[in-house]
Design a protein around this motif. Structure first.
Motif, PDB file in Angstrom:
ATOM      1  N   LEU A   1       0.828  -1.210   0.000  1.00 31.29           N
ATOM      2  CA  LEU A   1       0.000   0.000   0.000  1.00 31.29           C
ATOM      3  C   LEU A   1       0.864   1.263   0.000  1.00 31.29           C
ATOM      4  N   VAL A   2       1.981   1.222   0.718  1.00 33.86           N
ATOM      5  CA  VAL A   2       2.914   2.357   0.689  1.00 33.86           C
ATOM      6  C   VAL A   2       3.488   2.513  -0.717  1.00 33.86           C
TER       7      VAL A   2
ATOM      8  N   LEU B   1       8.928  -0.059   9.268  1.00 35.61           N
ATOM      9  CA  LEU B   1       9.044   1.358   8.893  1.00 35.61           C
ATOM     10  C   LEU B   1      10.384   1.624   8.202  1.00 35.61           C
ATOM     11  N   LYS B   2      11.422   0.980   8.732  1.00 34.63           N
ATOM     12  CA  LYS B   2      12.749   1.132   8.124  1.00 34.63           C
ATOM     13  C   LYS B   2      12.733   0.563   6.702  1.00 34.63           C
ATOM     14  N   SER B   3      12.066  -0.580   6.548  1.00 38.33           N
ATOM     15  CA  SER B   3      12.065  -1.258   5.241  1.00 38.33           C
ATOM     16  C   SER B   3      11.366  -0.434   4.159  1.00 38.33           C
ATOM     17  N   VAL B   4      10.447   0.453   4.565  1.00 34.33           N
ATOM     18  CA  VAL B   4       9.776   1.299   3.566  1.00 34.33           C
ATOM     19  C   VAL B   4      10.330   2.727   3.582  1.00 34.33           C
ATOM     20  N   GLY B   5      11.526   2.856   4.117  1.00 35.11           N
ATOM     21  CA  GLY B   5      12.198   4.163   4.093  1.00 35.11           C
ATOM     22  C   GLY B   5      11.443   5.248   4.847  1.00 35.11           C
ATOM     23  N   GLY B   6      10.741   4.835   5.895  1.00 37.68           N
ATOM     24  CA  GLY B   6      10.028   5.829   6.723  1.00 37.68           C
ATOM     25  C   GLY B   6       8.739   6.330   6.105  1.00 37.68           C
ATOM     26  N   LYS B   7       8.326   5.721   4.976  1.00 35.71           N
ATOM     27  CA  LYS B   7       7.116   6.210   4.285  1.00 35.71           C
ATOM     28  C   LYS B   7       5.857   5.569   4.854  1.00 35.71           C
TER      29      LYS B   7
END
Ligand SMILES: NC(=O)c1ccc[n+]([C@@H]2O[C@H](COP(=O)([O-])OP(=O)(O)OC[C@H]3O[C@@H](n4cnc5c(N)ncnc54)[C@H](OP(=O)(O)O)[C@@H]3O)[C@@H](O)[C@H]2O)c1
Length: 220
Positions: free
Chosen positions: A19-20, A42-48
């Motif tokens: 979804l991100v 959160l880290k894995s999606v670069g904070g997005k």
């Protein structure tokens, strides 16, 4: 859209990541908001995305995915709070599996009731739509992993909510509308959850979870 994903396990992470990637605003809910699993996601999606308590995530989401541990889903949703879920679509992915006596797990509820129904009864102002619980999480967001047409089931008491969810499953994850079978009201969750008994057996037999059901009908 603003989307809440309740659950920091592999299902929550898989759905939230997709979804991100699609550009949605995603809040991942958990009991504490700052647990290791959420931080890792959160880290894995670069904070997005953002991490939140179940309650804050549910309040944030225009639509809410329940990807919590099935034996504890009601507890998690109580923490999310009825007011935060009111008039929202809750896409109910959890399966009522009880691992407390080892493998294979049993169902905490079955035959004449289901977790989907328990949730709908407890949250009467929420539009519960059971979906995605019949396939492994990688397939949820990428049905093409299993080549050829295969089927996904949805059910819930509100027909418009079911239609909306079917649309999102197509738009977000690539399920074709012809492959989504609408089972009608929320009692359809009984069969969708009881499929777990056979699904787990097949998982054991094949040694991986990337399979699904394809219904074949005789020519008329
Ligand atoms: N694995 C699959 O591919 C797959 C496929 C279809 C359906 N499912 C179903 O999807 C759901 C999620 O599976 P999963 O493996 O990703 O995660 P899981 O380990 O079953 O559940 C993780 C989530 O449950 C919450 N939780 C655990 N105990 C709790 C309690 N006592 N009170 C409140 N919340 C509690 C955790 O909260 P914290 O974050 O605070 O720890 C966490 O967010 C399950 O119901 C599963 O049966 C899984």
């Amino acid at each position: 859209m603003k989307i809440a994903v309740l659950g920091t396990g592999m299902v929550g992470k898989t759905l939230a990541t997709k979804l991100v990637q699609l550009g949605h605003q995603v809040a991942m809910g958990s009991r504490t908001a700052d647990g290791d699993a959420g931080q890792e996601w959160l880290k894995s999606v670069g904070g997005k995305g953002k991490l939140a308590t179940f309650a804050d995530a549910a309040a944030f989401g225009e639509v809410v995915f329940d990807c919590t541990n099935g034996a504890n889903s009601l507890a998690a949703l109580r923490q999310a709070g009825a007011a935060n879920l009111r008039r929202k679509i809750l896409i109910h992915v959890s399966n009522p599996l009880d691992f407390s006596k080892g493998m294979p797990p049993t169902l905490t509820v079955c035959n004449t009731d289901s977790l989907g129904e328990q949730v709908q009864r407890e949250f009467p102002d929420t539009l519960v739509v059971k979906a995605l619980n019949t396939v492994a999480c990688a397939l949820m967001v990428q049905p093409s992993l299993a080549p050829g047409g295969h089927h996904l089931f949805i059910c819930g008491n509100d027909a418009k909510a079911r239609d909306k969810v079917a649309g999102w499953l197509s738009e977000w994850f690539g399920w074709t509308s012809g492959d989504i079978i609408d089972l009608g009201d929320i009692t359809g969750a009984r069969g969708m959850e009881m499929w777990m008994a056979l699904w787990l057996r097949l998982y054991g037999k094949f040694g991986h979870p990337q399979f699904n059901l394809r219904l074949i009908f005789p020519n008329k």
